[in-house]
Design an enzyme around this catalytic site. Structure first.
Site, PDB file in Angstrom:
ATOM      1  N   HIS A 154      -6.478  -7.402  12.961  1.00 19.42           N
ATOM      2  CA  HIS A 154      -5.246  -6.621  13.015  1.00 19.42           C
ATOM      3  C   HIS A 154      -4.942  -6.318  14.475  1.00 19.42           C
ATOM      4  O   HIS A 154      -5.830  -5.928  15.222  1.00 19.42           O
ATOM      5  CB  HIS A 154      -5.425  -5.326  12.214  1.00 19.42           C
ATOM      6  CG  HIS A 154      -4.135  -4.608  11.917  1.00 19.42           C
ATOM      7  ND1 HIS A 154      -3.008  -5.271  11.478  1.00 19.42           N
ATOM      8  CD2 HIS A 154      -3.815  -3.296  11.960  1.00 19.42           C
ATOM      9  CE1 HIS A 154      -2.033  -4.384  11.291  1.00 19.42           C
ATOM     10  NE2 HIS A 154      -2.486  -3.179  11.573  1.00 19.42           N
TER      11      HIS A 154
ATOM     12  N   ARG B 271     -11.040  -0.318  14.652  1.00 15.96           N
ATOM     13  CA  ARG B 271     -10.887   0.443  13.418  1.00 15.96           C
ATOM     14  C   ARG B 271     -11.830  -0.230  12.425  1.00 15.96           C
ATOM     15  O   ARG B 271     -13.022   0.010  12.453  1.00 15.96           O
ATOM     16  CB  ARG B 271      -9.415   0.408  12.972  1.00 15.96           C
ATOM     17  CG  ARG B 271      -9.085   1.369  11.850  1.00 15.96           C
ATOM     18  CD  ARG B 271      -7.572   1.435  11.559  1.00 15.96           C
ATOM     19  NE  ARG B 271      -7.049   0.195  11.013  1.00 15.96           N
ATOM     20  CZ  ARG B 271      -5.802   0.038  10.563  1.00 15.96           C
ATOM     21  NH1 ARG B 271      -4.948   1.055  10.614  1.00 15.96           N
ATOM     22  NH2 ARG B 271      -5.393  -1.109  10.081  1.00 15.96           N
TER      23      ARG B 271
ATOM     24  N   ARG C  88       1.034 -10.447   6.879  1.00 15.30           N
ATOM     25  CA  ARG C  88       0.912  -9.219   6.075  1.00 15.30           C
ATOM     26  C   ARG C  88       2.061  -8.281   6.398  1.00 15.30           C
ATOM     27  O   ARG C  88       1.878  -7.259   7.039  1.00 15.30           O
ATOM     28  CB  ARG C  88      -0.417  -8.512   6.393  1.00 15.30           C
ATOM     29  CG  ARG C  88      -1.666  -9.351   6.183  1.00 15.30           C
ATOM     30  CD  ARG C  88      -2.915  -8.536   6.482  1.00 15.30           C
ATOM     31  NE  ARG C  88      -2.895  -7.927   7.793  1.00 15.30           N
ATOM     32  CZ  ARG C  88      -3.492  -8.431   8.880  1.00 15.30           C
ATOM     33  NH1 ARG C  88      -4.160  -9.562   8.809  1.00 15.30           N
ATOM     34  NH2 ARG C  88      -3.420  -7.786  10.021  1.00 15.30           N
TER      35      ARG C  88
ATOM     36  N   ASP D 266      10.432  22.800  -2.750  1.00 16.14           N
ATOM     37  CA  ASP D 266      11.126  22.034  -3.781  1.00 16.14           C
ATOM     38  C   ASP D 266      12.636  22.032  -3.611  1.00 16.14           C
ATOM     39  O   ASP D 266      13.339  21.419  -4.395  1.00 16.14           O
ATOM     40  CB  ASP D 266      10.813  22.627  -5.169  1.00 16.14           C
ATOM     41  CG  ASP D 266       9.364  22.997  -5.281  1.00 16.14           C
ATOM     42  OD1 ASP D 266       8.545  22.086  -5.070  1.00 16.14           O
ATOM     43  OD2 ASP D 266       9.056  24.177  -5.529  1.00 16.14           O
TER      44      ASP D 266
ATOM     45  N   LYS E 185       0.842  -1.200   0.000  1.00 20.94           N
ATOM     46  CA  LYS E 185       0.000   0.000   0.000  1.00 20.94           C
ATOM     47  C   LYS E 185       0.877   1.249   0.000  1.00 20.94           C
ATOM     48  O   LYS E 185       2.076   1.165   0.274  1.00 20.94           O
ATOM     49  CB  LYS E 185      -0.909  -0.026   1.227  1.00 20.94           C
ATOM     50  CG  LYS E 185      -0.133  -0.160   2.531  1.00 20.94           C
ATOM     51  CD  LYS E 185      -1.055  -0.467   3.700  1.00 20.94           C
ATOM     52  CE  LYS E 185      -0.263  -0.553   4.989  1.00 20.94           C
ATOM     53  NZ  LYS E 185      -1.097  -0.869   6.139  1.00 20.94           N
TER      54      LYS E 185
ATOM     55  N   TYR F 116      13.853  31.060   3.603  1.00 19.27           N
ATOM     56  CA  TYR F 116      12.639  31.725   4.076  1.00 19.27           C
ATOM     57  C   TYR F 116      12.782  32.147   5.535  1.00 19.27           C
ATOM     58  O   TYR F 116      13.358  31.421   6.348  1.00 19.27           O
ATOM     59  CB  TYR F 116      11.447  30.781   3.968  1.00 19.27           C
ATOM     60  CG  TYR F 116      10.927  30.622   2.557  1.00 19.27           C
ATOM     61  CD1 TYR F 116      10.431  31.720   1.847  1.00 19.27           C
ATOM     62  CD2 TYR F 116      10.923  29.377   1.939  1.00 19.27           C
ATOM     63  CE1 TYR F 116       9.948  31.573   0.553  1.00 19.27           C
ATOM     64  CE2 TYR F 116      10.435  29.214   0.654  1.00 19.27           C
ATOM     65  CZ  TYR F 116       9.945  30.325  -0.034  1.00 19.27           C
ATOM     66  OH  TYR F 116       9.477  30.172  -1.305  1.00 19.27           O
TER      67      TYR F 116
ATOM     68  N   CYS G  73      12.472  24.230   1.881  1.00 24.03           N
ATOM     69  CA  CYS G  73      11.437  24.801   1.018  1.00 24.03           C
ATOM     70  C   CYS G  73      10.615  23.681   0.388  1.00 24.03           C
ATOM     71  O   CYS G  73      10.915  22.506   0.555  1.00 24.03           O
ATOM     72  CB  CYS G  73      12.063  25.628  -0.104  1.00 24.03           C
ATOM     73  SG  CYS G  73      13.323  26.772   0.448  1.00 24.03           S
TER      74      CYS G  73
HETATM   75  C1  LIG Z   1      -0.326  -1.645   6.828  1.00 26.26           C
HETATM   76  C2  LIG Z   1      -0.884  -2.876   7.356  1.00 26.26           C
HETATM   77  C3  LIG Z   1      -0.067  -3.990   7.540  1.00 26.26           C
HETATM   78  C4  LIG Z   1       1.427  -3.964   7.364  1.00 26.26           C
HETATM   79  O1  LIG Z   1       1.995  -3.425   8.525  1.00 26.26           O
HETATM   80  P1  LIG Z   1       3.570  -3.328   8.812  1.00 26.26           P
HETATM   81  O2  LIG Z   1       3.651  -2.927  10.211  1.00 26.26           O
HETATM   82  O3  LIG Z   1       4.104  -2.319   7.885  1.00 26.26           O
HETATM   83  O4  LIG Z   1       4.128  -4.667   8.560  1.00 26.26           O
HETATM   84  C5  LIG Z   1      -0.679  -5.169   7.930  1.00 26.26           C
HETATM   85  N1  LIG Z   1      -2.011  -5.222   8.150  1.00 26.26           N
HETATM   86  C6  LIG Z   1      -2.806  -4.168   8.015  1.00 26.26           C
HETATM   87  C7  LIG Z   1      -4.265  -4.303   8.260  1.00 26.26           C
HETATM   88  C8  LIG Z   1      -2.271  -2.953   7.615  1.00 26.26           C
HETATM   89  O5  LIG Z   1      -3.067  -1.889   7.509  1.00 26.26           O
END
Ligand SMILES: *Cc1c(COP(=O)(O)O)cnc(C)c1O
Length: 755
Positions: free
Chosen positions: A513, A485, A572, A668, A391, A618, A666
């Protein structure tokens, strides 16, 4: 052809070096002259054309700039230096053997340009001349015309080589060739021999028709059989003046090359370098061995037994070559030979070329990615697979490049945050299961079906919306076990059960999660346990109610390190795959074996002096106490450089030294202090994340200074940055057709249509 890894080429390069030794030692001569002829005059003759094909492929492929191409120039320079080194190395041997006795300017020129100053060294001028000539011609000729022209040159060479007997029977031709031999002792040189193989190699890199592996094998076996017959016939009729060139050598070498190109083997820089040194050193080893045999009274063994001689020369040459290979980096200042993108500021050859125009760019070390994936896989219990989180553009790294490489490594499940990320991956040929972890608006449901994406059921009522779409959709059911969540609450068994009754949902997985997997306190660890217990309890209850829960997953990176007992069907992992953890402490505890995949670089736009008392940037937030040198970098907070690193809280690396950020960052651009760093020039690189010499800046350093975690730092690296892979030699993803790795599901229209 997306699975090229060039390991086959490296391996054969190494073997070919021994074939060359055999030519010079004739190992089978005491056994059978026929067998020795086959080995040294036929089989071993594949070696040099193979070297030329490799050179054509990598040096001349897709070249349209002729001699102006940086790649060609670098190659010529490198080969020229090796040639020079070899000339000097063999000078004493040549003097001793009396090679240079009747030296005139003409003879010297012939030696340097064609024959080489020692017998095996002809290869270097042939390579240099051949590459220069072919590169020039390629500017004007199309690939095919180029091959035809080079083919003509080869024919001319052929009649001065193994087919000389035919040419010599025509007096005019004989006179012509005898004149030619005044200039070059043989026709196997850079003019007649090398260009054909170089041109074909270049053509193969640039899109000459490709063949399936089976055809290459058949093609090689039949053309090599013909070449063998050709060579024995020419030998029988005593046609040959020399035996480097045969008609059927061309298809044999080309088929062999293609065969090796399609081999799936890890590339090896060591073998590559070692083979070159074996080639250079073996005559010296041979001479030393012969000389040493006398006082050792081993002449009968080491000199008079050709097979033993071959084996000992091979052994000692290989040892010497590996010794030199190991020594080289030490001699040349420890770094430059490495292909690690982080070692040299602009990366190795490929990236330098591709980064050359970039303003600010990310370099990906795909070898590090592969290493991390292997490390993490090593932590998984039997039956559990990686489902990398790609992601947020793969945490800023570039999702297409990362997922493409992971696909290539055999990983076929990914998770993304939203539907557009999934669609993008599919459009570029990423295959396997792609799970969308977040919410997708109902107006986008058609995309889920069209691109075979798997949607998370974020709660019961969302499940109803998905089902109302009326067409089959692949889903994983999210269960909220305490993070609060996404996911249906674990205790709502009835609502969960009703999700299983929704007729259009194909439930491929169930997950939760954990929200404290990285925490070390008693309370946080208890919370993990509580969440996991709730998850397993819910799954058991669902199963008892007749709801199958095919694939389970709970863990992200920290979870995998700390609670591998909860690894079920998928892990994951996100941040760890990219080679670091969320902060320094995590990285030190769990990431020691991992390698950062990303380095971030930008260019110096200008260098100037700031007089004492003058301010910069700046809000004139910085005022020079003494005269300073400053450099302006082409990167700013819009590229993801946190503005909180302003005013000395962060630094970059220039010429291997720390250059503190000065004044306010800045949008850029960023000003850094380069006082005392010699030779800083506009156009040169600066490293923002990565290593240069002994200095390193990591995303952890940034995170610490900016008061956040590396996940945020990396995922905010902007879309304006270019993403390049120094060692990305495979075809970039984007051309392949995706296959969608769903669980097989009878009656599923998506599966049937997509498979
Ligand atoms: C982003 C995410 C992960 C990956 O998490 P890391 O800590 O980067 O390994 C796994 N599960 C869910 C639901 C996430 O949103």
């Amino acid at each position: 052809m997306s699975r090229k890894s060039f390991g086959g080429l490296d391996l054969f390069r190494f073997l070919a070096a021994f074939l060359v030794i055999s030519i010079h030692v004739s190992p089978l001569s005491s056994l059978s002259s026929g067998a020795d002829f086959f080995l040294t005059r036929i089989l071993a003759r594949l070696a040099v054309p193979f070297f030329f094909l490799v050179t054509g492929y990598f040096v001349l492929g897709r070249n349209t700039d002729g001699l102006r191409s940086a790649r060609v120039r670098r190659f010529l320079l490198k080969t020229g230096l090796l040639y020079l080194f070899s000339i000097v190395l063999y000078l004493p041997f040549g003097l001793y053997a009396g090679h240079y006795e009747k030296l005139t300017a003409g003879v010297l020129l012939r030696m340097l340009l064609f024959d080489g100053t020692f017998y095996h060294l002809w290869y270097f001028p042939a390579c240099i001349l051949g590459v220069a000539l072919t590169a020039c011609l390629m500017r004007f000729l199309s690939g095919r015309t180029m091959v035809l022209a080079a083919g003509f040159l080869y024919l001319v060479g052929l009649f001065g080589d193994s087919w000389y007997g035919l040419a010599a029977s025509v007096p005019a031709l004989k006179a012509l060739y005898d004149g030619l031999f005044q200039v070059s002792s043989y026709t196997r040189n850079g003019l007649f021999f090398a260009p054909l193989f170089l041109a074909i190699g270049a053509g193969l890199a640039g899109g000459f028709p490709r063949l399936p592996g089976g055809w290459s094998r058949l093609g090689f076996l039949s053309s090599f059989a013909l070449m063998t017959a050709e060579a024995f016939l020419l030998r029988h009729f005593q046609m040959s003046r020399h035996d480097s060139m045969y008609l059927f050598l061309v298809p044999s070498a080309v088929f062999l090359f293609r065969l090796l190109l399609s081999a799936d083997r890890k590339p090896s820089g060591r073998l590559r370098t070692a083979s070159a040194w074996i080639y250079i050193l073996h005559p010296a080893v041979l001479i030393v061995l012969r000389t040493a045999a006398k006082p050792l009274r081993l002449t009968w063994l080491l000199v008079e037994n050709p097979l033993i001689q071959f084996l000992s020369v091979s052994l000692f040459s290989a040892a010497a070559a590996f010794f030199v290979t190991a020594l080289l980096p030490v001699i040349s200042g420890a770094l430059p030979r490495s292909r690690n993108a982080q070692d040299t500021p602009e990366g190795s050859g490929r990236s330098r070329r591709r980064a050359s125009g970039c303003r600010a760019w990310i370099e990906l070390d795909l070898a590090a990615l592969g290493h991390n994936a292997a490390c993490l896989k090593g932590l998984l219990p039997e039956g559990c697979r990686l489902m990398p989180a790609v992601k947020a553009d793969a945490y800023g790294h570039g999702a297409l490049l990362i997922a493409g490489e992971l696909n290539r490594l055999g990983i076929d499940a990914f998770c993304v945050a939203c539907v557009s990320e999934g669609v993008r991956l599919r459009k570029h040929g990423i295959s396997g299961e792609i799970l969308i972890l977040g919410y997708t608006h109902p107006s986008q449901f058609p995309l889920l079906a069209r691109y075979g994406l798997t949607q998370t059921v974020v709660d019961f009522s969302y499940g109803e919306r998905l089902n109302a779409f009326g067409r089959p959709l692949h889903v994983h059911v999210g269960i909220d076990t305490g993070m609060h969540r996404l996911g249906e609450r674990s205790e709502n068994l009835d609502r969960l059960r009703r999700i299983w009754q929704m007729e259009h949902l194909i439930i491929d997985g169930v997950f939760t999660h954990l929200c404290t997997a990285d925490g070390q306190t008693e309370q946080e660890e208890q919370y993990v346990k509580k969440q996991a217990d709730a998850f397993y309890h819910t799954v058991d209850e669902l199963k008892m109610r007749g709801c199958p829960c095919p694939r389970l997953h709970l863990l992200s990176s920290y979870g995998l390190f700390r609670y591998p007992e909860y690894a079920e069907d998928y892990a994951r992992v996100g941040i760890a795959l990219y080679g670091i953890l969320s902060d320094k402490k995590g990285t030190d505890s769990f990431g020691a074996a991992l390698k950062p995949v990303l380095s971030l670089k930008a260019r110096i736009a200008a260098v100037k002096k700031l007089r004492a008392g003058e301010s910069a940037g700046y809000g004139i937030a910085y005022t020079a106490g003494t005269e300073r040198s400053i450099a302006i970098l082409t990167i700013g907070y819009a590229d993801g450089l946190p503005r909180s690193l302003s005013c000395g809280k962060g630094h970059v690396l220039i010429k291997g030294r720390k250059a503190p950020i000065l004044g306010r960052i800045c949008m850029d651009q960023t000003i850094v202090d380069v006082t005392g760093i010699p030779d800083v020039k506009a156009g040169g690189p600066a490293i923002l994340i990565g290593s240069w010499g002994k200095e390193t800046v990591t995303a952890c350093d940034w995170a610490e200074a900016a008061g956040t975690i590396t996940n945020e730092i990396l995922s905010r690296l902007g879309g304006r940055l270019e993403r390049i892979c120094p060692d990305f030699r495979h075809e970039p993803p984007g051309t392949r057709r995706a296959s969608y790795g769903h669980t097989s599901h009878s009656g599923c229209k998506i599966c049937r249509r997509r498979r």
